[in-house]
Scaffold this active site. Sequence first.
Site, short mmCIF file in Angstrom:
data_model
loop_
_atom_site.label_atom_id
_atom_site.label_comp_id
_atom_site.label_asym_id
_atom_site.label_seq_id
_atom_site.Cartn_x
_atom_site.Cartn_y
_atom_site.Cartn_z
N ARG A 100 37.50 32.17 38.85
CA ARG A 100 38.12 32.33 40.01
C ARG A 100 37.59 31.20 41.12
O ARG A 100 36.22 30.97 40.98
CB ARG A 100 37.75 33.69 40.52
CG ARG A 100 38.72 34.89 40.28
CD ARG A 100 38.38 36.07 40.90
NE ARG A 100 39.24 37.23 40.36
CZ ARG A 100 39.16 38.48 41.08
NH1 ARG A 100 38.23 38.66 41.88
NH2 ARG A 100 39.74 39.44 40.37
N ARG A 170 59.93 37.43 43.36
CA ARG A 170 59.74 37.60 45.04
C ARG A 170 60.79 37.17 45.72
O ARG A 170 61.27 37.70 46.78
CB ARG A 170 58.35 36.90 45.49
CG ARG A 170 57.05 37.46 44.90
CD ARG A 170 55.92 36.65 44.99
NE ARG A 170 54.78 37.29 44.58
CZ ARG A 170 53.64 36.65 44.21
NH1 ARG A 170 53.33 35.53 43.96
NH2 ARG A 170 52.38 37.58 44.03
N HIS A 194 54.02 26.65 40.36
CA HIS A 194 53.91 27.75 40.94
C HIS A 194 52.92 27.78 42.08
O HIS A 194 51.71 27.43 42.01
CB HIS A 194 53.24 28.92 39.82
CG HIS A 194 52.68 29.91 40.19
ND1 HIS A 194 53.26 31.14 40.82
CD2 HIS A 194 51.30 30.45 40.08
CE1 HIS A 194 52.70 32.15 41.19
NE2 HIS A 194 51.49 31.81 40.68
N THR A 249 46.10 39.74 43.15
CA THR A 249 47.41 40.27 42.90
C THR A 249 47.39 40.84 41.45
O THR A 249 46.72 40.10 40.49
CB THR A 249 48.63 39.45 43.09
OG1 THR A 249 48.04 38.24 42.25
CG2 THR A 249 48.53 38.77 44.64
#
Length: 334
Positions: A100, A170, A194, A249
């Site tokens: 991350r 979305r 993306h 998410t």
Amino acid sequence: MATVQQKLITPVSQERSDASRNKVTVVGVGQVGMACAVSILLRELTDEIALVDVLEDKLKGEMMDLLHGSLFLKTPKIMANKDYGITANSRVVVVTAGARQQEGESRLNLVQRNVNIFKFIIPQIVKYSPNCTIIVVSNPVDILTYVTWKISGFPKNRVIGSGCNLDSARFRYLMAEKLGLHPSSCHGWVLGEHGDSSVPVWSGVNVAGVGLQQLNPDIGTAQDKENWKDVHKMVVESAYEVIKLKGYTNWAIGLSVAELTESMVKNLKRVHPVSTMVKGMYGIENEVFLSLPCVLSADGLIDVINQMLKDDEVAQLRKSAETLWNIQKELKDL
């Protein structure tokens, strides 16, 4: 003395150990990995699912939790192990593992750390499932799809990134909210990277074949009095907002990945905006992965649909490609 099982059951034939025809593996059992796994299980896409991670306790806990719900599922074999041997003969491998981004960390540094992680993961996948298709979900997804393609040695049709499949979902949801319709009746594509530099294809946005650009020639531009460009702005910002509110998410991307998996295991030949190698398309000269409308089948990604993009849309795509290449060319040990 005979056991209860022996008294209860009379064997008729030997069970074949290689009976699975649509095995799916999920690498990484974090929030995203488990959302992918649960979405795939609930859609009954596979008779065998394997989970892999380096965190043994978390892995075992997730497997036990799923197995305790076996009665409510139609997937007879759910396995988990840190040994990639359990992934053998997978048709589809979903990669959600990765580092991350830390506060203040550059994107390049994050990518380089993930390259080092992928250099361990990808060869194991290739070793045990040489004929699989890999779906890369880890971010930054377009660059890590390129990294996976390079490390795996697979043909480009068998390495895809989840890419703009979620961005487009979305977009269609937000468009539907604005029009008071269901997202499945609102058609629109978000292509390219993306993330922040994704490209909304306003020229193709339609409902029941009626192009919204015909009704509103300024749609998506700064001159548009209805502010449709805010729809794409919200697509770009939505992930950041969800992360700010709940920390990560996972559900929408899990559902998105299950949809891609279904197209491949069922050989549906549906068109999805996923990340693929775009060198030679739209004047892009470097080996970068960007989302274009792609046909997915049992053989992976078999075709790319040539959309009639406008000049400004092509220019945005090329800019996306350049941004990604500037990071990729700095990567070491690929």
